[in-house]
Design a protein around this motif. Structure first.
Motif, PDB file in Angstrom:
ATOM      1  N   GLY A 287       0.657  -1.236   0.195  1.00 56.37           N
ATOM      2  CA  GLY A 287       0.022   0.181   0.088  1.00 56.37           C
ATOM      3  C   GLY A 287       0.721   1.231   0.075  1.00 56.37           C
ATOM      4  O   GLY A 287       0.315   2.304   0.260  1.00 56.37           O
TER       5      GLY A 287
ATOM      6  N   ARG B 112      -1.819   3.994  -0.756  1.00 57.76           N
ATOM      7  CA  ARG B 112      -2.596   4.783   0.294  1.00 57.76           C
ATOM      8  C   ARG B 112      -1.309   5.868   0.880  1.00 57.76           C
ATOM      9  O   ARG B 112      -1.744   7.006   1.262  1.00 57.76           O
TER      10      ARG B 112
ATOM     11  N   GLY C 182      -4.654   0.783  -4.728  1.00 60.17           N
ATOM     12  CA  GLY C 182      -4.654   0.358  -3.575  1.00 60.17           C
ATOM     13  C   GLY C 182      -3.293   1.240  -2.942  1.00 60.17           C
ATOM     14  O   GLY C 182      -2.905   1.129  -1.439  1.00 60.17           O
TER      15      GLY C 182
END
Length: 986
Positions: free
Chosen positions: A582, A605, A603
């Motif tokens: 991520g 972040r 995905g």
């Protein structure tokens, strides 16, 4: 490290990962290279690792090339750099060819290897080793002695290259076997065949080429189908070209020639059109990305950077692309430094070349434009196969020409818009009408000043259909369910982009001013706008996946970087982008407090920049935007060398009457194969015959005083801006210098000195001469010019009338300590010459100079001969910051001084350049990290040579910052011996 760089590379214009079991074959057709069967356009630039003697920084250059849009790097390999003596070779440390080839693979770059035997490259002897100068056999022919020497080199280098070919763990895709061999004699035909057969026997399987010195049609492949009396055995025909004008004496760029049509739009014949080799792809192995500078100029590298800068690049490189040149390599991408005694006589230390990456490793503005061109070529693989398309109609201006090309497989179109003639710089507004794959269209555009545009039409971009655009495409990515496309144009110019949809899509303008209209009859969505800042438009529906359309002016678009499936905006440089679950790990450089925006895979972040977390928020454009600026570099304070304590010693004891020369070599009887011989009866004094090939060489001659010893006539060879100093019994008689400032410099000279009456006195006298040798000639014209002698050629003592017998002299010679048997292997044959201080280790860290006189440079006095000055200083560059420091002598804005003196600069034992005050132009000498210890103690030694006349004294010396960013690559100090290692205490 990016995803693609972490894997074995093979594939398309951006190398793609393949399983290790696959062995991709590099092939070609008449359009382009075929890599793993895929047509691939090669966009390359040149880098010489030997001109950057800090191997960790090779990675910095390769990363900058990749980030600047290149998919390939071309690398010269200098035979002489690796071989100080016949049979002796070194591929360690700064000579580790395996390391740079491995780095290129890791950074996702294809490689073109250019390993000689002859390379030219403005190197002393054109890259031949010094010991080859003593070989009678004519170089670059099938002479057996020369072939044996060449094979000795190829036995070492070819297997290294073979191991790094695409499909064998590396990314070498092309190999050059000779360079600019203009003559095409039967002896040379046999020579070329020998080199080809040798490469194949040594396991090199990629296509082989020779680089023609201009588009002359020399060494066209035998399989080309063109009837030539002499053809080459290699598979590909390549040539070099350096059009585009020069910089005048006042450093103002000249208008220059128009861009040549070397390809589809040429007029035919060997020098035009595609007929030189119709069955092989258009291949420019060197295309001018700048130009080298000469001794005695006004310092033209900044001017060259402009002359072959942004407008030039769009016009000239674009013309090549439109002409179907599918393999194009820019010389240079990074020029670097001809440190030590690497330079040929024509060039001085700096080999900046006006390159996109300057000598201090800064990205020049032209690098940003190259990035746009490279990203464009990668985004449109259709451009690897181009043929002429029907002419288009241009109305509204006679000052514009349009090249219209098509891909025969996809029918994608390229419309290259250029001035007519292409070196014109006026303004033009015009309309183009063309039959394109999606219909007949008319659209307006503009050109202003020196400029050109690469427009595409009828192209599939990711999952979108581009009908046409008057903006230039920069790049595209697939961003999850959405596509992203970046277009750009000149500030405030109007633009329009037409996309094809099955039904009316929804258009949302997120930022900027963009109007839209849909034509249901054609399915065309037309967007109109002015290029100003960065506009953002989201288009959804219409039978296609969503599209984020980014439309910027040139400056806004140049802030974007691209990796596989990722797009970043804002920093000075983005080196790598690596998704890790991520988190997106980014590495790069920031010159100040800079923004960051990324389009990352679904995905992601969180974002890290150079290992540190960066807080981000999601934007309306689907990107992640940093909530605070990236960190700027810290303020750097440098030591003050002007007030530092220096240590001083006189450095020409060889001139003295009582100097012990018993360990020197007796000069006179060595075999002489030089192109200039002394008069009959005189000894062979040429330095090369005694194993002294680089740098300064000293002579001591003993004679008995005679009434005939009234004048000394000295014929000597010293290269560009070289010199000789003559002493009698320890006193300087005179100094003579060769002229600089010529593209083909004066490299030999005759000096006549009046001798004092002392020379006529009975008894033994000593005539001592120091010759500063600034390089051997290259062998570009295959005339053994590299064998022109260096050092003394002949010396005559006689009456001025010449009506007397010459006074006999017995000679001894001394150059670099050990000659061809290097004492300092790590720094190699290019580092040291024969000054006394060099032979005694005065250049090295750890030498005990405490007994020398303590001075400041402001107290320096002129002395005849060579004076040495040494000092030490500490640096504390913050970790995580990339800095290039330079040594500046005198006023950086004044290319020449009234004083006549010269300085050899040694940093921690490394010879980093030569300053010649009265010749110029270089006053600032970049010192790469690794040579300069950025966190520790440094030793600086200066060898100052002059005639001792008033005013001929060293000017102020200071450290200056030439490059400073937050970021960079990890650099360790280059391993090299200190004084105690080379001169151990008994």
């Amino acid at each position: 490290m990016s995803l693609v760089a972490a894997l074995l590379l093979a594939g398309a214009a951006t190398p793609q990962a393949l399983p290790l079991a696959e062995r991709p074959r590099v092939a070609f057709d008449r359009h382009s290279l075929l890599i793993a069967g895929k047509p691939t356009l090669i966009w390359s630039s040149e880098f010489h690792p030997f001109r950057l003697p800090s191997p960790d920084l090779w990675r910095d250059i390769l990363q900058k090339m990749k980030a600047s849009g290149f998919n390939t790097v071309a690398i010269y390999i200098d035979w002489g750099f690796h071989s100080p003596k016949k049979g002796v070779y070194d591929f360690t440390g700064i000579r580790d060819v395996e390391r740079v080839l491995t780095m290129a693979r890791e950074e996702g770059l294809y490689v073109i290897t250019r390993a000689g035997p002859y390379v030219n490259a403005e190197l002393s002897r054109g890259g031949f080793p010094g010991w080859l100068v003593n070989q009678p056999g004519k170089a670059r022919t099938d002479d057996p002695e020369y072939l044996a020497a060449a094979d000795e080199w190829l036995d070492r280098i070819n297997p290294i290259i073979a191991r790094h070919q695409l499909g064998r763990g590396g990314t070498v895709i092309l190999h050059q076997i000779e360079n600019e061999l203009a003559l095409t004699t039967p002896a040379q035909s046999r020579y070329m065949q020998h080199l080809y057969d040798k490469a194949r026997a040594d396991g090199i399987t990629v296509p082989i080429f020779h680089n023609d010195q201009g588009r002359n049609g020399y060494w066209v492949p035998k399989s080309s189908g063109v009837p030539l009396t002499v053809a080459g055995p290699q598979e590909l025909y390549a040539f070099d070209g350096y059009p585009g004008g020069v910089c005048g004496v006042d450093n103002v760029p000249t208008k220059g020639a128009s861009a040549p049509d070397w390809g589809l739009y040429g007029s035919g014949g060997a020098k035009g059109g595609a007929s030189a080799s119709p069955h092989t792809p258009g291949f420019i192995a060197e295309f001018g990305g700048g130009w080298f500078d000469y001794w005695g100029s006004n310092g033209m590298y900044p001017c060259n950077a402009v002359q072959r800068g942004t407008g030039y690049q769009r016009v000239f490189y674009g013309t090549n692309i439109a002409n179907g040149i599918a393999i194009q390599s820019i010389y240079m991408g990074y020029g670097g430094t001809s440190w030590g005694w690497l330079p040929a006589p024509v060039v001085y230390t700096s080999y900046d070349y006006g390159s996109a990456i300057d000598e201090a490793r800064n990205l020049r503005p032209k690098a940003l434009e190259l990035k746009q061109l490279g990203q464009f070529l990668a985004a449109v693989p259709d451009l690897a196969r181009l043929e002429k398309a029907p002419p288009v109609a241009v109305t509204g201006s006679d000052a514009v020409q349009v090249y219209h090309d098509r891909n025969p497989d996809t029918d994608a179109r390229l419309l290259f818009v250029a001035p007519k003639p292409s070196n014109a710089t006026g303004d033009a507004r015009f309309t183009i009408t063309a039959d394109l794959p999606d219909g007949r269209y008319s659209f307006a555009s503009e050109l202003h000043g020196r400029d050109a545009k690469l427009l595409v039409a009828g192209v599939d971009l990711e999952r979108q259909r581009l009908v046409y655009s008057t903006s230039e495409l920069q790049t595209t990515i697939r961003h999850g369910a959405e596509d992203v496309a970046l277009f750009y144009g000149r500030t405030d110019e109007p633009g329009e982009t037409v996309l094809r949809y099955a039904s009316p899509p929804k258009v949302t303008v997120l930022e900027g001013r963009v109007a839209s209209a849909f034509d249901p009859a054609k399915g065309d969505l037309r967007l109109t706008y002015a290029h100003r800042g960065l506009a953002r438009v989201r288009i959804a529906g219409g039978g296609r996946p969503p599209l984020l359309l980014l439309i910027g002016d040139v400056a806004a678009a140049q802030r974007f970087f691209r990796q596989d499936g990722l797009l970043e905006r804002g920093p000075t440089l983005v080196r790598h982008a690596t998704p890790n679950r991520g988190t997106l790990d980014l590495t790069g450089d920031s010159e100040g407090a800079e923004p960051l925006e990324v389009w990352a895979p679904p995905g992601i972040r969180t974002v890290r920049w150079n290992g540190r977390a960066v807080p981000v928020a999601r934007s309306a454009s689907g990107s992640l935007v940093a909530l605070r600026s990236l960190p700027a570099p810290q303020r750097l304070t440098l030591p003050d060398l002007t007030s530092a304590t220096w240590r001083h010693a006189s450095g020409s004891p060889e001139a003295g009457l009582d100097f012990d020369d018993s360990g020197w070599t007796v000069a006179g009887t060595a075999r002489n194969v030089a192109t200039i011989r002394p008069p009959t009866g005189q000894p062979n004094l040429g330095a090369d015959a005694y194993g002294f090939h680089d740098g300064d060489v000293w002579y001591r001659g003993r004679f008995t005083g005679s009434a005939d010893a009234q004048t000394a006539t000295i014929h000597y060879g010293a290269g560009g801006a070289g010199m000789v100093q003559l002493f009698l019994d320890g006193t300087l008689i005179g100094q003579h210098e060769l002229a600089g400032g010529l593209p083909r410099p004066i490299t030999t000279g005759v000096a006549e000195f009046a001798l004092p009456r002392q020379a006529q006195a009975p008894g033994e006298h000593v005539l001592a001469a120091m010759v500063r040798v600034n390089g051997h000639n290259w062998d570009l014209d295959v005339d053994d010019a590299h064998k022109e002698p260096r050092g003394l050629i002949s010396v005559s003592l006689a009456r001025p009338s010449g009506k007397s017998f010459a006074v006999p002299i017995a000679w001894w010679i001394q150059g670099r300590a050990g000659g061809e048997d290097l004492r300092d292997v790590a720094r190699g044959p290019s580092n040291n010459g024969g000054l006394y201080g060099e032979r005694m280790g005065w250049t090295l860290p750890g030498f005990a100079d405490e007994g020398w006189q303590a001075v400041t440079l402001t107290e320096a006095k002129p002395h005849a001969g060579t004076d040495w000055y040494r000092t030490s200083f500490d640096l504390s560059v913050p970790r995580g910051e990339d800095v290039t420091l330079g040594l500046q002598i005198g006023d950086a804005d004044t290319p020449r001084s009234p004083g006549r003196y010269r300085v050899l600069i040694f940093v921690n034992g490394w010879n980093m350049g030569q300053f010649v005050a009265n010749v110029g132009p270089q006053r600032v000498f970049p010192i790469p990290e690794g040579i300069l210890h950025h966190r520790g103690r440094n030793t600086l030694a200066l060898a100052v040579t002059s005639d001792g006349a008033p005013g001929n004294v060293i000017e102020p010396v200071r450290l200056v910052t030439l490059h400073h960013v937050r970021g960079g690559v990890a650099v360790t100090d280059v391993a090299a011996p200190a004084y105690r290692d080379l001169y151990p205490t008994p």
